[in-house]
Design a protein around this motif. Structure first.
Motif, PDB file in Angstrom:
ATOM      1  N   SER A 266       0.831  -1.196   0.000  1.00  0.00           N
ATOM      2  CA  SER A 266       0.000   0.000   0.000  1.00  0.00           C
ATOM      3  C   SER A 266       0.865   1.245   0.000  1.00  0.00           C
ATOM      4  O   SER A 266       2.034   1.225   0.400  1.00  0.00           O
ATOM      5  CB  SER A 266      -0.913   0.019   1.218  1.00  0.00           C
ATOM      6  N   GLU A 268       0.426   3.687   1.965  1.00  0.00           N
ATOM      7  CA  GLU A 268       0.663   3.989   3.380  1.00  0.00           C
ATOM      8  C   GLU A 268       1.882   3.236   3.902  1.00  0.00           C
ATOM      9  O   GLU A 268       2.726   3.790   4.620  1.00  0.00           O
ATOM     10  CB  GLU A 268      -0.561   3.615   4.204  1.00  0.00           C
ATOM     11  N   ARG A 271       5.117   4.801   2.649  1.00  0.00           N
ATOM     12  CA  ARG A 271       5.496   5.989   3.427  1.00  0.00           C
ATOM     13  C   ARG A 271       6.030   5.594   4.808  1.00  0.00           C
ATOM     14  O   ARG A 271       7.024   6.155   5.282  1.00  0.00           O
ATOM     15  CB  ARG A 271       4.295   6.921   3.594  1.00  0.00           C
ATOM     16  N   ARG A 272       5.386   4.637   5.438  1.00  0.00           N
ATOM     17  CA  ARG A 272       5.734   4.280   6.814  1.00  0.00           C
ATOM     18  C   ARG A 272       7.015   3.446   6.907  1.00  0.00           C
ATOM     19  O   ARG A 272       7.883   3.711   7.748  1.00  0.00           O
ATOM     20  CB  ARG A 272       4.571   3.504   7.439  1.00  0.00           C
TER      21      ARG A 272
END
Length: 289
Positions: A266, A268, A271-272
């Motif tokens: 994903s 997300e 980014r994480r």
């Protein structure tokens, strides 16, 4: 690392940075006086060598085979001139000919190997790409800016059944790739606008941003965030993330990137989990430059 149109595990045609015509390049090389004036002396360069090198670049930038007609059109010379160049490359062992098409031979690898073996950036980046790959379990690539678009100069490959088709020497469009946006973010707004306005901002997917003003807004955001994401803009089903490699003079010299299937990773998670690893290895590499 990003892809461009991969289907069914086959290598995609991702080298979309167009090769300029030979005539345009030679004009830029010899027009060393004020605009509109001819140089006072003949150029010292070898025109024949320049044409041959321009043809060699066509193999890597757009196709794996060339006819005399396509070579002539690709570098902007007469067919007879292109034919002589191609036959010379055949004689030297760089190209083979089946009666219709010319294709590069393994000897062509010597030309690229010379850069990879002598340039400090790919050599210094190797261990950092491997470390990021091992931690993320994804292939990691390094790209630099060349003639209006990013080109891959180093890569650490993860073992996967379906390959992405990315290879050292491949180009990507700057406007819709994460690597391109990171490298554009290193320019001023005026410079970035000029680069974007002078390229074919193809709409690769329904998600691709093509407007210059919209892209400039994205690039400004990349400067603030310190990384760029291309979310199914280059190819449906693929996401990519990239961070800058900044040298000791505080200048962005490259982009380190990862791409992955949108179904598997994903935005997300990128980014994480991906950004900290890429930024760490990019920073370690930058301190060596």
């Amino acid at each position: 690392m990003e892809t461009g149109g991969l289907r069914g595990g086959q290598e995609a045609d991702i080298d979309v940075c167009e090769v300029g015509s030979y005539n345009e390049r030679m004009r830029g090389a010899v027009d060393d006086g004020p605009a509109g004036e001819r140089p006072s002396r003949a150029p010292e360069g070898m025109a024949g060598l320049a044409k041959g090198l321009a043809i060699i670049e066509l193999f890597g930038s757009s196709t794996s085979r060339l006819s005399v007609a396509s070579a002539a059109a690709g570098i902007g010379v007469a067919r007879a001139t292109a034919r002589r160049c191609l036959l010379t490359l055949v004689e030297l062992g760089y190209v083979e000919h089946d009666g219709r098409y010319f294709r590069p031979t393994p000897r062509m690898l010597r030309l690229g190997t010379a850069y990879l073996e002598t340039s400090s950036l790919p050599r210094l980046a190797e261990q950092h790409l491997v470390d990021a790959r091992d931690e993320l379990d994804e292939s990691v690539s390094l790209a630099v800016w060349e003639q209006g678009c990013p080109i891959f100069v180093a890569r650490a490959e993860a073992q996967r059944i379906v390959k992405t088709g990315v290879r050292v020497g491949a180009h990507l469009p700057a406007h819709c790739s994460a690597t391109g946006r990171v490298l554009l973010a290193a320019l001023s707004d005026d410079e970035a606008r000029e680069q974007l306005a002078g390229t074919d901002r193809e709409r690769r997917t329904p998600h691709t941003i093509t407007g210059v003003d919209e892209l400039l807004a994205v690039i400004r955001h990349v400067r603030q965030e310190g990384f760029a994401i291309s979310d199914e803009e280059l190819e449906l089903g693929m996401r990519a993330i990239a961070v800058p490699v900044v040298n000791g003079a505080n200048r962005t010299v490259a982009a380190m990137s990862v791409s992955a299937s949108a179904a598997r990773v994903s935005a997300e998670r990128m980014r994480r989990d991906f950004v900290p690893v890429l930024q760490r290895e990019a920073s370690r590499l930058g301190r060596k430059l």
